[in-house]
Design a protein around this motif. Sequence first.
Motif, PDB file in Angstrom:
ATOM      1  N   UNK A 142       0.563  -1.223   0.396  1.00 54.06           N
ATOM      2  CA  UNK A 142       0.481  -0.168   0.128  1.00 54.06           C
ATOM      3  C   UNK A 142       0.653   1.123   0.058  1.00 54.06           C
ATOM      4  N   UNK A 143       0.419   2.130  -0.599  1.00 57.49           N
ATOM      5  CA  UNK A 143       0.937   3.261  -0.681  1.00 57.49           C
ATOM      6  C   UNK A 143      -0.252   4.640  -0.611  1.00 57.49           C
ATOM      7  N   UNK A 144       1.544   5.330   0.226  1.00 53.47           N
ATOM      8  CA  UNK A 144       0.148   6.871   1.023  1.00 53.47           C
ATOM      9  C   UNK A 144       0.034   7.394  -0.367  1.00 53.47           C
ATOM     10  N   UNK A 145      -1.353   8.375  -0.180  1.00 61.74           N
ATOM     11  CA  UNK A 145      -1.322   9.484  -1.683  1.00 61.74           C
ATOM     12  C   UNK A 145      -1.214  10.077  -1.229  1.00 61.74           C
ATOM     13  N   UNK A 146      -2.003  10.766  -0.084  1.00 61.89           N
ATOM     14  CA  UNK A 146      -1.879  11.925   0.598  1.00 61.89           C
ATOM     15  C   UNK A 146      -2.725  12.311   2.174  1.00 61.89           C
ATOM     16  N   UNK A 147      -3.156  13.665   2.571  1.00 63.99           N
ATOM     17  CA  UNK A 147      -4.270  13.491   3.556  1.00 63.99           C
ATOM     18  C   UNK A 147      -4.789  14.869   3.692  1.00 63.99           C
ATOM     19  N   UNK A 148      -6.236  14.846   4.340  1.00 63.01           N
ATOM     20  CA  UNK A 148      -6.515  16.133   3.604  1.00 63.01           C
ATOM     21  C   UNK A 148      -6.590  16.981   5.224  1.00 63.01           C
ATOM     22  N   UNK A 149      -7.406  17.540   5.403  1.00 58.25           N
ATOM     23  CA  UNK A 149      -6.943  18.910   6.535  1.00 58.25           C
ATOM     24  C   UNK A 149      -7.137  18.562   8.068  1.00 58.25           C
ATOM     25  N   UNK A 150      -8.037  17.835   7.891  1.00 51.14           N
ATOM     26  CA  UNK A 150      -8.541  17.177   8.997  1.00 51.14           C
ATOM     27  C   UNK A 150      -7.584  15.796   9.841  1.00 51.14           C
ATOM     28  N   UNK A 151      -6.505  15.391   8.875  1.00 51.60           N
ATOM     29  CA  UNK A 151      -5.731  14.285   9.401  1.00 51.60           C
ATOM     30  C   UNK A 151      -5.368  12.728   8.707  1.00 51.60           C
ATOM     31  N   UNK A 152      -7.424  12.399   8.059  1.00 53.79           N
ATOM     32  CA  UNK A 152      -7.517  11.660   7.207  1.00 53.79           C
ATOM     33  C   UNK A 152      -6.130  11.806   6.199  1.00 53.79           C
ATOM     34  N   UNK A 153      -5.817   9.916   6.764  1.00 56.96           N
ATOM     35  CA  UNK A 153      -4.958   9.414   5.106  1.00 56.96           C
ATOM     36  C   UNK A 153      -5.619   9.018   4.115  1.00 56.96           C
ATOM     37  N   UNK A 154      -4.755   9.005   2.743  1.00 55.06           N
ATOM     38  CA  UNK A 154      -5.444   8.440   1.788  1.00 55.06           C
ATOM     39  C   UNK A 154      -4.999   7.625   1.220  1.00 55.06           C
ATOM     40  N   UNK A 155      -5.547   6.348   0.558  1.00 56.11           N
ATOM     41  CA  UNK A 155      -3.821   5.234   0.580  1.00 56.11           C
ATOM     42  C   UNK A 155      -4.767   4.154  -1.279  1.00 56.11           C
ATOM     43  N   UNK A 156      -3.552   3.969  -1.679  1.00 54.82           N
ATOM     44  CA  UNK A 156      -3.244   2.760  -2.371  1.00 54.82           C
ATOM     45  C   UNK A 156      -2.606   1.702  -2.478  1.00 54.82           C
ATOM     46  N   UNK A 157      -3.832   0.901  -2.877  1.00 57.01           N
ATOM     47  CA  UNK A 157      -2.734  -0.539  -2.750  1.00 57.01           C
ATOM     48  C   UNK A 157      -3.594  -1.474  -4.367  1.00 57.01           C
ATOM     49  N   UNK A 158      -2.700  -2.886  -4.421  1.00 59.38           N
ATOM     50  CA  UNK A 158      -3.572  -3.086  -5.011  1.00 59.38           C
ATOM     51  C   UNK A 158      -4.308  -3.970  -4.805  1.00 59.38           C
ATOM     52  N   UNK A 159      -5.308  -3.949  -6.319  1.00 59.50           N
ATOM     53  CA  UNK A 159      -6.287  -4.964  -5.940  1.00 59.50           C
ATOM     54  C   UNK A 159      -5.546  -6.384  -6.060  1.00 59.50           C
ATOM     55  N   UNK A 160      -6.271  -8.149  -5.216  1.00 52.18           N
ATOM     56  CA  UNK A 160      -5.630  -8.686  -4.872  1.00 52.18           C
ATOM     57  C   UNK A 160      -6.326 -10.064  -5.950  1.00 52.18           C
ATOM     58  N   UNK A 161      -7.660  -9.282  -5.860  1.00 48.52           N
ATOM     59  CA  UNK A 161      -8.455  -9.958  -7.610  1.00 48.52           C
ATOM     60  C   UNK A 161      -7.926  -9.427  -8.912  1.00 48.52           C
ATOM     61  N   UNK A 162      -8.033  -8.320  -8.756  1.00 49.20           N
ATOM     62  CA  UNK A 162      -7.706  -7.273 -10.225  1.00 49.20           C
ATOM     63  C   UNK A 162      -6.535  -7.000  -9.499  1.00 49.20           C
ATOM     64  N   UNK A 163      -5.611  -7.945  -9.762  1.00 47.99           N
ATOM     65  CA  UNK A 163      -3.853  -6.940 -10.006  1.00 47.99           C
ATOM     66  C   UNK A 163      -3.891  -5.501 -10.820  1.00 47.99           C
ATOM     67  N   UNK A 164      -4.429  -5.467 -11.887  1.00 45.40           N
ATOM     68  CA  UNK A 164      -4.272  -4.656 -12.723  1.00 45.40           C
ATOM     69  C   UNK A 164      -4.684  -2.668 -12.369  1.00 45.40           C
ATOM     70  N   UNK A 165      -5.063  -3.465 -11.165  1.00 46.16           N
ATOM     71  CA  UNK A 165      -6.410  -1.308 -10.733  1.00 46.16           C
ATOM     72  C   UNK A 165      -5.661  -1.761  -9.242  1.00 46.16           C
ATOM     73  N   UNK A 166      -5.486   0.194  -9.181  1.00 44.32           N
ATOM     74  CA  UNK A 166      -5.736  -0.119  -8.046  1.00 44.32           C
ATOM     75  C   UNK A 166      -6.648   0.128  -7.010  1.00 44.32           C
ATOM     76  N   UNK A 167      -6.605  -0.062  -5.925  1.00 39.60           N
ATOM     77  CA  UNK A 167      -7.842   0.234  -5.348  1.00 39.60           C
ATOM     78  C   UNK A 167      -7.785   1.350  -4.165  1.00 39.60           C
ATOM     79  N   UNK A 168      -8.556   2.221  -3.617  1.00 43.62           N
ATOM     80  CA  UNK A 168      -8.549   3.720  -2.823  1.00 43.62           C
ATOM     81  C   UNK A 168      -9.360   3.363  -1.525  1.00 43.62           C
ATOM     82  N   UNK A 169      -8.948   3.706  -0.711  1.00 46.47           N
ATOM     83  CA  UNK A 169      -9.506   3.721   0.842  1.00 46.47           C
ATOM     84  C   UNK A 169      -9.280   5.288   1.542  1.00 46.47           C
ATOM     85  N   UNK A 170      -9.633   4.924   2.730  1.00 40.92           N
ATOM     86  CA  UNK A 170      -9.423   6.365   4.168  1.00 40.92           C
ATOM     87  C   UNK A 170      -8.732   5.966   4.959  1.00 40.92           C
TER      88      UNK A 170
END
Length: 192
Positions: free
Chosen positions: A19-47
């Motif tokens: 997983x890779x850190x993409x950025x953060x917002x002003x409230x302190x939440x962090x946003x991440x990307x990681x490779x999907x296990x089922x679909x390796x060509x696509x990155x999933x995005x989470x907070x």
Amino acid sequence: MVNSLWFKWKSLRLPWRKSFLVGQDLAGNTFWEFKDQLNAGRYRRIVKFDPKTHYGDVQVTPQWHQWLRYVRPNAPTLEEQRQDLVRQAQMKELARLADERWASKPSFLEKPKTQQQAPGIAPGPTTSAANIPSEPTTTTADAPTSPASAPEPEPTSPPPKTQKEINPWAKADKKGPGDSWQPEAWTPSSQR
């Protein structure tokens, strides 16, 4: 300082990282990307937010929400997020000024505060007894009267109403042949 170094280290896209850190917002939440296990060509995005925060209290700004839903390809910067807060503050101020302008205008739903003048009287400054100079009054019949002591004209009664003006629903008050009709109760038939 330590946080910024940690964020820089986590944002490096090293090949062994999941997983890779993409950025953060002003409230302190962090946003991440990681490779999907089922679909390796696509990155999933989470907070990821502070675990002490209740789910209902998590606020995600529209820019980050667009990034999470793949509407925008690049993550918003901190400067862009600050400019959006300034824009929101300006919009709130403009809305407050618009509300004040709207509240200062008279409403058509409220009763007017001043009496309307009777028809036939020219609009102009009103005269009161204090504004009229006092004149000596005489008791003789042929002496002119001052405007303040002039008798008030008697209000005239309105003209008699015609049959149409009395009750426009007079025809509706008459009973018709179907006014006393009532529907019958439904009873099922035993025929098959």
